[in-house]
Design a protein around this motif. Sequence first.
Motif, PDB file in Angstrom:
ATOM      1  N   GLN A   1     -21.158  56.767  35.774  1.00  0.00           N
ATOM      2  CA  GLN A   1     -22.332  57.175  35.002  1.00  0.00           C
ATOM      3  C   GLN A   1     -21.841  57.686  33.646  1.00  0.00           C
ATOM      4  O   GLN A   1     -21.618  58.885  33.465  1.00  0.00           O
ATOM      5  N   ILE A   2     -21.625  56.752  32.744  1.00  0.00           N
ATOM      6  CA  ILE A   2     -21.070  57.096  31.430  1.00  0.00           C
ATOM      7  C   ILE A   2     -21.932  56.459  30.356  1.00  0.00           C
ATOM      8  O   ILE A   2     -22.304  55.292  30.461  1.00  0.00           O
ATOM      9  N   SER A   3     -22.265  57.238  29.335  1.00  0.00           N
ATOM     10  CA  SER A   3     -22.984  56.700  28.177  1.00  0.00           C
ATOM     11  C   SER A   3     -22.093  56.840  26.948  1.00  0.00           C
ATOM     12  O   SER A   3     -21.395  57.842  26.797  1.00  0.00           O
ATOM     13  N   GLY A   4     -22.135  55.804  26.103  1.00  0.00           N
ATOM     14  CA  GLY A   4     -21.320  55.868  24.888  1.00  0.00           C
ATOM     15  C   GLY A   4     -20.647  54.547  24.613  1.00  0.00           C
ATOM     16  O   GLY A   4     -21.042  53.514  25.147  1.00  0.00           O
TER      17      GLY A   4
ATOM     18  N   ASN B   1     -24.378  51.831  30.723  1.00  0.00           N
ATOM     19  CA  ASN B   1     -24.695  52.501  29.454  1.00  0.00           C
ATOM     20  C   ASN B   1     -23.533  52.493  28.465  1.00  0.00           C
ATOM     21  O   ASN B   1     -23.527  53.264  27.502  1.00  0.00           O
ATOM     22  N   LEU B   2     -22.541  51.627  28.722  1.00  0.00           N
ATOM     23  CA  LEU B   2     -21.453  51.456  27.761  1.00  0.00           C
ATOM     24  C   LEU B   2     -21.908  50.437  26.715  1.00  0.00           C
ATOM     25  O   LEU B   2     -22.216  49.291  27.051  1.00  0.00           O
ATOM     26  N   THR B   3     -21.999  50.872  25.461  1.00  0.00           N
ATOM     27  CA  THR B   3     -22.566  50.028  24.405  1.00  0.00           C
ATOM     28  C   THR B   3     -21.563  49.845  23.263  1.00  0.00           C
ATOM     29  O   THR B   3     -20.431  50.294  23.342  1.00  0.00           O
ATOM     30  N   GLY B   4     -22.029  49.190  22.199  1.00  0.00           N
ATOM     31  CA  GLY B   4     -21.171  49.003  21.027  1.00  0.00           C
ATOM     32  C   GLY B   4     -20.278  47.790  21.147  1.00  0.00           C
ATOM     33  O   GLY B   4     -20.479  46.926  22.005  1.00  0.00           O
ATOM     34  N   GLN B   5     -19.269  47.736  20.299  1.00  0.00           N
ATOM     35  CA  GLN B   5     -18.371  46.581  20.235  1.00  0.00           C
ATOM     36  C   GLN B   5     -16.980  46.937  20.740  1.00  0.00           C
ATOM     37  O   GLN B   5     -16.666  48.109  20.971  1.00  0.00           O
TER      38      GLN B   5
ATOM     39  N   ASN C   1     -22.974  46.949  28.666  1.00  0.00           N
ATOM     40  CA  ASN C   1     -23.930  46.545  27.634  1.00  0.00           C
ATOM     41  C   ASN C   1     -23.237  46.351  26.286  1.00  0.00           C
ATOM     42  O   ASN C   1     -23.822  46.608  25.231  1.00  0.00           O
ATOM     43  N   LEU C   2     -21.987  45.918  26.325  1.00  0.00           N
ATOM     44  CA  LEU C   2     -21.248  45.669  25.084  1.00  0.00           C
ATOM     45  C   LEU C   2     -21.878  44.504  24.314  1.00  0.00           C
ATOM     46  O   LEU C   2     -22.358  43.540  24.911  1.00  0.00           O
TER      47      LEU C   2
ATOM     48  N   TYR D   1     -23.289  41.321  26.616  1.00  0.00           N
ATOM     49  CA  TYR D   1     -24.238  40.760  25.644  1.00  0.00           C
ATOM     50  C   TYR D   1     -23.501  40.278  24.394  1.00  0.00           C
ATOM     51  O   TYR D   1     -24.013  40.394  23.294  1.00  0.00           O
ATOM     52  N   PHE D   2     -22.279  39.767  24.573  1.00  0.00           N
ATOM     53  CA  PHE D   2     -21.529  39.251  23.429  1.00  0.00           C
ATOM     54  C   PHE D   2     -22.224  38.008  22.869  1.00  0.00           C
ATOM     55  O   PHE D   2     -22.758  37.195  23.625  1.00  0.00           O
ATOM     56  N   SER D   3     -22.204  37.887  21.544  1.00  0.00           N
ATOM     57  CA  SER D   3     -22.864  36.753  20.893  1.00  0.00           C
ATOM     58  C   SER D   3     -21.904  36.111  19.888  1.00  0.00           C
ATOM     59  O   SER D   3     -20.780  36.577  19.709  1.00  0.00           O
TER      60      SER D   3
END
Length: 334
Positions: A85-88, A110-114, A134-135, A158-160
């Motif tokens: 359970q980690i966000s950031g 909840n892991l986001t960003g690049q 959710n990268l 969600y890499f594009s």
Amino acid sequence: MDHKTNTTLLFSLLFFITHLSNALSKDLCNENDKNTLLKIKKSLNNPYHLASWHPETDCCSWNSLECDDATVNRRVISLTIFSAQISGQIPPEVGDLPYLQKLVFRKITNLTGQIPHTITKLKYLRFLRLSWTNLTGPVPEFLSQLMDLAYLNLSFNYFSGSIPSSLSLLPKLSYVDLSRNKLTGTIPESFGSFSGEVPDLFLSHNQLSGSIPKSLGNLDFNRIDFSRNRFIGDASMLFGANKTTFSIDLSRNMFQFDLSRVEIPKTFGILDLNHNGITGSIPVQWTETPFQIFNVSYNRLCGRIPTGGKLQMFDSYAYFHNKCLCGAPLDSCK
């Protein structure tokens, strides 16, 4: 007990304590690594998952990581954060663990960003798995600087953008999984000339398009999964009687080629070609192959399904919705 005995005992005790403290100090992890790990913990908002990361304890005893016991200064060589359970975002400080060989962030929704550029500092990194997060952003070109990288798994994110052609420059790469992202464009031409061994290649569930580069036919892939994309044209070059391929999944694309002359090796276990525009008939040579999974349904195949071997082991679902295939397990040929 005389004074001399007392003195001897005291010296023995001091000697023992000194050696014990030396032995214990060897168990402590590298101070730079410890400080970096505490920064990583702070950057991730001090999650409960990393509660064992306490500054007063030996960091080599903390969960989610591993130290190299073979070296004197016990450097951190593995960081695996799984189902937390980690966000950031991935902390850029991961690049400050210079001896890291394995880096995993997996099943953290909840892991986001690049992907941070700082991982290019990890010269010994062999295993990189950033999956089920959710990268976003591109699959970075700078991954090709990780010359020791053998395993790359960026699936379920969600890499594009397009697949960087420079991945083929990595001499030790043996496994590439970019499946279940939002990647577009074509398979790079350079993937027909990997500089080291030929990697297992998983690109399924993306929005990739165009034709398969003919150069991929020069390679002996063990496992390929290009399913659920928008590929067109010929894919017959991926096959060959002299190869040692085990698995090919090309299902749910728009491939069009004649199956009649496609030869496959006896090493084949899995072949899935369903939902394409493949024509011709199933070659008799295929009866010699010990298939475990087989599906050619929803194509434009014709002719008799060859008897013998494993081809009758599969039910009609493996063959139906073709133009005019016949014979067991389908209706008998007229």
